[in-house]
Design an enzyme around this catalytic site. Structure first.
Site, PDB file in Angstrom:
ATOM      1  N   LYS A  77      -9.879  26.261  44.249  1.00 42.13           N
ATOM      2  CA  LYS A  77      -8.531  26.452  44.812  1.00 42.13           C
ATOM      3  C   LYS A  77      -7.477  26.803  43.765  1.00 42.13           C
ATOM      4  O   LYS A  77      -6.428  27.347  44.105  1.00 42.13           O
ATOM      5  CB  LYS A  77      -8.112  25.233  45.638  1.00 42.13           C
ATOM      6  CG  LYS A  77      -7.971  23.958  44.876  1.00 42.13           C
ATOM      7  CD  LYS A  77      -7.549  22.826  45.811  1.00 42.13           C
ATOM      8  CE  LYS A  77      -7.428  21.532  45.061  1.00 42.13           C
ATOM      9  NZ  LYS A  77      -7.205  20.384  45.922  1.00 42.13           N
ATOM     10  N   ARG A  78      -7.750  26.476  42.499  1.00 40.80           N
ATOM     11  CA  ARG A  78      -6.816  26.902  41.437  1.00 40.80           C
ATOM     12  C   ARG A  78      -6.911  28.418  41.235  1.00 40.80           C
ATOM     13  O   ARG A  78      -7.974  29.003  41.491  1.00 40.80           O
ATOM     14  CB  ARG A  78      -7.285  26.324  40.096  1.00 40.80           C
ATOM     15  CG  ARG A  78      -6.732  25.052  39.676  1.00 40.80           C
ATOM     16  CD  ARG A  78      -7.408  24.672  38.355  1.00 40.80           C
ATOM     17  NE  ARG A  78      -7.496  23.250  38.287  1.00 40.80           N
ATOM     18  CZ  ARG A  78      -6.517  22.467  37.868  1.00 40.80           C
ATOM     19  NH1 ARG A  78      -5.405  22.979  37.421  1.00 40.80           N
ATOM     20  NH2 ARG A  78      -6.664  21.165  37.877  1.00 40.80           N
ATOM     21  N   LEU A 125     -10.264  29.469  36.599  1.00 35.39           N
ATOM     22  CA  LEU A 125     -11.477  28.640  36.595  1.00 35.39           C
ATOM     23  C   LEU A 125     -11.403  27.595  35.486  1.00 35.39           C
ATOM     24  O   LEU A 125     -10.535  27.642  34.629  1.00 35.39           O
ATOM     25  CB  LEU A 125     -12.704  29.555  36.412  1.00 35.39           C
ATOM     26  CG  LEU A 125     -12.827  30.673  37.464  1.00 35.39           C
ATOM     27  CD1 LEU A 125     -13.983  31.613  37.121  1.00 35.39           C
ATOM     28  CD2 LEU A 125     -13.025  30.071  38.861  1.00 35.39           C
ATOM     29  N   LYS A 157      -6.433  19.082  23.260  1.00 35.50           N
ATOM     30  CA  LYS A 157      -6.968  19.255  21.897  1.00 35.50           C
ATOM     31  C   LYS A 157      -6.195  20.339  21.152  1.00 35.50           C
ATOM     32  O   LYS A 157      -5.974  20.241  19.950  1.00 35.50           O
ATOM     33  CB  LYS A 157      -8.462  19.608  21.932  1.00 35.50           C
ATOM     34  CG  LYS A 157      -9.364  18.395  21.711  1.00 35.50           C
ATOM     35  CD  LYS A 157      -9.596  17.541  22.927  1.00 35.50           C
ATOM     36  CE  LYS A 157      -8.711  16.373  23.137  1.00 35.50           C
ATOM     37  NZ  LYS A 157      -8.937  15.683  24.412  1.00 35.50           N
ATOM     38  N   GLY A 208     -14.197  16.916  41.039  1.00 34.26           N
ATOM     39  CA  GLY A 208     -13.540  16.180  39.966  1.00 34.26           C
ATOM     40  C   GLY A 208     -12.629  15.056  40.414  1.00 34.26           C
ATOM     41  O   GLY A 208     -12.868  14.412  41.440  1.00 34.26           O
ATOM     42  N   TYR A 230      -7.741   6.749  26.884  1.00 35.87           N
ATOM     43  CA  TYR A 230      -7.931   8.056  26.252  1.00 35.87           C
ATOM     44  C   TYR A 230      -6.672   8.922  26.307  1.00 35.87           C
ATOM     45  O   TYR A 230      -6.180   9.409  25.300  1.00 35.87           O
ATOM     46  CB  TYR A 230      -9.048   8.832  26.956  1.00 35.87           C
ATOM     47  CG  TYR A 230     -10.424   8.316  26.685  1.00 35.87           C
ATOM     48  CD1 TYR A 230     -11.169   8.832  25.625  1.00 35.87           C
ATOM     49  CD2 TYR A 230     -11.005   7.337  27.474  1.00 35.87           C
ATOM     50  CE1 TYR A 230     -12.455   8.391  25.374  1.00 35.87           C
ATOM     51  CE2 TYR A 230     -12.286   6.879  27.231  1.00 35.87           C
ATOM     52  CZ  TYR A 230     -13.010   7.416  26.190  1.00 35.87           C
ATOM     53  OH  TYR A 230     -14.271   6.983  25.936  1.00 35.87           O
ATOM     54  N   ASP A 248     -17.124  13.575  38.110  1.00 36.58           N
ATOM     55  CA  ASP A 248     -16.202  12.462  38.354  1.00 36.58           C
ATOM     56  C   ASP A 248     -16.318  11.915  39.774  1.00 36.58           C
ATOM     57  O   ASP A 248     -15.830  10.817  40.058  1.00 36.58           O
ATOM     58  CB  ASP A 248     -14.741  12.912  38.137  1.00 36.58           C
ATOM     59  CG  ASP A 248     -14.434  13.222  36.680  1.00 36.58           C
ATOM     60  OD1 ASP A 248     -15.359  13.139  35.858  1.00 36.58           O
ATOM     61  OD2 ASP A 248     -13.273  13.536  36.362  1.00 36.58           O
ATOM     62  N   HIS A 261     -18.456  16.317  29.511  1.00 34.05           N
ATOM     63  CA  HIS A 261     -19.840  16.590  29.075  1.00 34.05           C
ATOM     64  C   HIS A 261     -20.860  15.893  29.963  1.00 34.05           C
ATOM     65  O   HIS A 261     -21.962  16.384  30.159  1.00 34.05           O
ATOM     66  CB  HIS A 261     -20.049  16.245  27.604  1.00 34.05           C
ATOM     67  CG  HIS A 261     -19.462  14.945  27.154  1.00 34.05           C
ATOM     68  ND1 HIS A 261     -18.158  14.809  26.759  1.00 34.05           N
ATOM     69  CD2 HIS A 261     -19.992  13.716  27.033  1.00 34.05           C
ATOM     70  CE1 HIS A 261     -17.930  13.568  26.403  1.00 34.05           C
ATOM     71  NE2 HIS A 261     -19.023  12.872  26.571  1.00 34.05           N
ATOM     72  N   HIS A 293     -24.486  16.204   0.431  1.00 33.99           N
ATOM     73  CA  HIS A 293     -23.432  15.537  -0.338  1.00 33.99           C
ATOM     74  C   HIS A 293     -22.466  16.582  -0.861  1.00 33.99           C
ATOM     75  O   HIS A 293     -22.903  17.608  -1.360  1.00 33.99           O
ATOM     76  CB  HIS A 293     -24.058  14.775  -1.499  1.00 33.99           C
ATOM     77  CG  HIS A 293     -23.025  14.132  -2.385  1.00 33.99           C
ATOM     78  ND1 HIS A 293     -22.350  12.991  -2.002  1.00 33.99           N
ATOM     79  CD2 HIS A 293     -22.543  14.497  -3.602  1.00 33.99           C
ATOM     80  CE1 HIS A 293     -21.493  12.665  -2.962  1.00 33.99           C
ATOM     81  NE2 HIS A 293     -21.594  13.558  -3.946  1.00 33.99           N
TER      82      HIS A 293
HETATM   83  P1  NAI Z   1      -8.485   5.176  30.850  1.00 31.06           P
HETATM   84  O1  NAI Z   1      -9.359   4.538  31.824  1.00 31.06           O
HETATM   85  O2  NAI Z   1      -9.061   5.753  29.601  1.00 31.06           O
HETATM   86  O3  NAI Z   1      -7.351   4.164  30.361  1.00 31.06           O
HETATM   87  C1  NAI Z   1      -6.459   3.580  31.259  1.00 31.06           C
HETATM   88  C2  NAI Z   1      -5.839   2.367  30.608  1.00 31.06           C
HETATM   89  O4  NAI Z   1      -4.754   1.959  31.416  1.00 31.06           O
HETATM   90  C3  NAI Z   1      -6.787   1.182  30.512  1.00 31.06           C
HETATM   91  O5  NAI Z   1      -6.765   0.698  29.189  1.00 31.06           O
HETATM   92  C4  NAI Z   1      -6.205   0.185  31.517  1.00 31.06           C
HETATM   93  O6  NAI Z   1      -6.409  -1.144  31.122  1.00 31.06           O
HETATM   94  C5  NAI Z   1      -4.740   0.552  31.495  1.00 31.06           C
HETATM   95  N1  NAI Z   1      -4.000   0.193  32.708  1.00 31.06           N
HETATM   96  C6  NAI Z   1      -4.413   0.263  33.995  1.00 31.06           C
HETATM   97  N2  NAI Z   1      -3.426  -0.114  34.844  1.00 31.06           N
HETATM   98  C7  NAI Z   1      -2.356  -0.408  34.069  1.00 31.06           C
HETATM   99  C8  NAI Z   1      -1.030  -0.830  34.335  1.00 31.06           C
HETATM  100  N3  NAI Z   1      -0.596  -1.002  35.584  1.00 31.06           N
HETATM  101  N4  NAI Z   1      -0.194  -1.044  33.293  1.00 31.06           N
HETATM  102  C9  NAI Z   1      -0.624  -0.855  32.017  1.00 31.06           C
HETATM  103  N5  NAI Z   1      -1.865  -0.452  31.701  1.00 31.06           N
HETATM  104  C10 NAI Z   1      -2.720  -0.223  32.715  1.00 31.06           C
HETATM  105  O7  NAI Z   1      -7.679   6.276  31.687  1.00 31.06           O
HETATM  106  P2  NAI Z   1      -6.885   7.579  31.243  1.00 31.06           P
HETATM  107  O8  NAI Z   1      -6.432   7.490  29.844  1.00 31.06           O
HETATM  108  O9  NAI Z   1      -5.910   7.810  32.320  1.00 31.06           O
HETATM  109  O10 NAI Z   1      -7.999   8.679  31.317  1.00 31.06           O
HETATM  110  C11 NAI Z   1      -8.628   8.967  32.557  1.00 31.06           C
HETATM  111  C12 NAI Z   1     -10.037   9.428  32.361  1.00 31.06           C
HETATM  112  O11 NAI Z   1     -10.063  10.684  31.744  1.00 31.06           O
HETATM  113  C13 NAI Z   1     -10.809   8.473  31.501  1.00 31.06           C
HETATM  114  O12 NAI Z   1     -11.698   7.780  32.332  1.00 31.06           O
HETATM  115  C14 NAI Z   1     -11.551   9.322  30.535  1.00 31.06           C
HETATM  116  O13 NAI Z   1     -12.912   9.240  30.823  1.00 31.06           O
HETATM  117  C15 NAI Z   1     -11.089  10.727  30.786  1.00 31.06           C
HETATM  118  N6  NAI Z   1     -10.547  11.295  29.554  1.00 31.06           N
HETATM  119  C16 NAI Z   1     -11.361  11.473  28.497  1.00 31.06           C
HETATM  120  C17 NAI Z   1     -10.895  11.990  27.339  1.00 31.06           C
HETATM  121  C18 NAI Z   1     -11.820  12.163  26.206  1.00 31.06           C
HETATM  122  O14 NAI Z   1     -13.029  12.127  26.388  1.00 31.06           O
HETATM  123  N7  NAI Z   1     -11.310  12.337  24.993  1.00 31.06           N
HETATM  124  C19 NAI Z   1      -9.507  12.384  27.170  1.00 31.06           C
HETATM  125  C20 NAI Z   1      -8.729  12.120  28.346  1.00 31.06           C
HETATM  126  C21 NAI Z   1      -9.246  11.611  29.470  1.00 31.06           C
END
Ligand code: NAI
Length: 469
Positions: A36-37, A40, A53, A150, A189, A316, A325, A448
């Site tokens: 829908k976007r 892609l 990044k 997703g 994250y 997701d 990944h 090294h």
């Molecule tokens: P997250 O699950 O990484 O972190 C959410 C944080 O918010 C947790 O530490 C949680 O305890 C906290 N939290 C929850 N409710 C809250 C509240 N009411 N007040 C304060 N803190 C609260 O979720 P995020 O950062 O939104 O990322 C979503 C998803 O996207 C992640 O599950 C991750 O897998 C993916 N992601 C991965 C990345 C990577 O691989 N580098 C980068 C960005 C996202």
């Protein structure tokens, strides 16, 4: 309305969906992808992994030029920020990659169909019917349908997204000026990565996290050391705290933060809510078809088949970490299994990376989870302080931690906090995927001077024989 028949209809062109489509075409299927976007690549390419990044790399360069060049003997007048150019570069990176997916679709004869898909159940000859709304509504017929739509950012009560002051990552990747004070809700994250971007570009950044530790589920020492490092960079933290609400007063946002023992008002100009994501299933017609969910995610079997024959789901939408990944692997494996191949995703070897500086990367078990389950293990640790290349780079914050079985020595987990941990973790994933041991890493020659020598030293440290410790 035209009706066309495909072997596979993929819904969603994010990393899971586009990989599944290309792999399906490689295996001889006729494939259509409904998206829908207008571009892609899904959230990852358009408003997630890639633009974040791009900004992390740009903001890191700005930070280095401003704060670290001097130590290398490079004298420049203080650099100034051209945020418009930084954003334009990010948009260009995104465009090149989303165009790249369109090119790959063409090359592999994957049909790209623009519009919103809705499943209306099996029709003629038992084929799945997919209605596509949009500029030219049409019905596609598929022998199989793969759901890869997703996820979307979770909203919290009292903090509804308004696209202006209270925002999700999407808007925080495109602010038109550096906020004076960015309040980040959620120390996971997204919060730490985007918090880092704006901190480096000059914002005051306060992270409000509900739990006592950052990046829930990660190695405790990694989380604690990362927090110390981010504090040194100027990021502020309120742990064990929640934002109860936000009000607009005198042109500023006033956030009410509940901490142990009371509440505090914090003035800020943007609030980034990053408290997790939820599967995006609205409007697909899943309820009517009887597709079953389990804890909010679509239930699938080992073939990624949902409770309804002919309908599959990955990424997701189903259980497991919401990582691009992981979705990509599932996409390829799912269509290979449709063709009868015995492919599998190794869920014990899914790497996780938080692209802060230093970066935090891990794979496998944490010490906490091993302790909880009473599994005997050995550990080895090595600091980047002792690593020659890290010294040359002037990036000695962090360490590598290796966890192995107490008997047998197989690698159980590797946790890295340090420069380029995102690239280093690949070696750990490879060794773990092949069932290798800490000793295998210790006996492997590492070039090294490289950062990867810290992994070898940590593996040697399991038997307390690190050389440069
Ligand atoms: P997250 O699950 O990484 O972190 C959410 C944080 O918010 C947790 O530490 C949680 O305890 C906290 N939290 C929850 N409710 C809250 C509240 N009411 N007040 C304060 N803190 C609260 O979720 P995020 O950062 O939104 O990322 C979503 C998803 O996207 C992640 O599950 C991750 O897998 C993916 N992601 C991965 C990345 C990577 O691989 N580098 C980068 C960005 C996202």
């Amino acid at each position: 309305m035209s009706e066309e028949i495909f072997d596979l209809i993929v819904i969603g062109a994010g990393p899971g969906g586009y990989v599944a489509a290309i792999r399906g075409a490689q295996l001889g299927m006729t494939v259509a992808v409904v998206e829908k976007r207008s571009t892609l690549g899904g959230v990852c390419l358009n408003e997630g992994c890639i633009p974040s990044k791009a900004l992390l790399d740009s903001s890191e360069l700005f930070h280095l030029a401003r704060n670290r060049f001097g130590a290398h003997g490079i004298e420049i007048s203080p650099p100034s920020l051209n945020l418009g150019q930084m954003m334009a570069r990010k948009d260009d990176v995104v465009k090149k990659l989303t165009d790249g997916v369109a090119f790959l679709f063409k090359k592999n004869r994957v049909r790209s169909v623009a519009g919103s898909a809705r499943l209306t159940g099996p029709g003629k000859d038992g084929l799945q019917q997919v209605e596509v709304g949009g500029e030219t509504p049409q019905v596609l017929l598929g022998k199989k349908v793969l759901l890869a739509t997703g996820s979307e950012a979770v909203q919290i009560p009292g903090l509804p997204f308004d696209g202006e002051g209270i925002v999700s990552a999407r808007e925080a990747l495109s602010f038109d000026k550096v906020p004076e004070h960015l309040l980040v809700v959620g120390g996971g994250y997204i919060g730490l990565e985007l918090g880092s971007v704006w901190l480096r570009l000059g914002a005051q950044v306060t992270v409000v996290e509900m739990l006592p530790r950052l990046i829930a589920g990660s190695d405790g020492q990694v989380a604690d050391t990362l927090m110390r490092s981010l504090k040194k960079q100027g990021m502020r933290f309120m742990m064990g705290a929640k934002v109860a609400g936000v009000e607009k007063r005198d042109g500023k946002l006033q956030a009410r933060v509940e901490v142990e023992g009371g509440a505090q008002e914090i003035a800020c100009d943007k609030v980034l809510v990053a408290v997790g994501r939820r599967p995006l299933t609205d409007g697909l017609g899943l309820e009517e078809l009887g597709v079953q969910l389990e804890q909010g995610r679509i239930r699938v079997d080992a073939d990624y088949l949902t409770s309804v024959p002919g309908i599959y789901a990955i990424g997701d939408l189903i259980a497991g970490p919401m990582l691009a990944h992981k979705a990509m692997e599932e996409g390829a494996v799912c269509v290979e299994r449709m063709r009868g191949e015995p492919s599998q995703v190794d869920y014990g070897c899914v790497p996780g990376v938080c692209y802060t500086w230093p970066e935090a990367a891990s794979v496998g078990r944490t010490e906490d989870s091993l302790k909880e389950e009473g599994i005997a293990y050995k550990s080895g640790k090595y600091s980047f302080m002792g690593n020659g290349r890290a010294k040359c780079m002037d990036e000695t914050d962090g360490f590598v931690k290796v966890l192995t079985e107490a008997e047998g020595g197989r690698l159980l987990g590797v946790h890295i906090l340090g420069p380029r941990a995102s690239d280093m973790i690949a070696e750990a994933v490879a060794v773990m995927s092949f069932g290798g041991s800490g000793e295998d890493v210790a006996l492997t020659m590492h070039a090294h001077p490289t950062l990867s020598e810290a992994f070898k030293e940590a593996a040697l440290d399991v038997e307390k024989r690190a050389i440069h410790a």
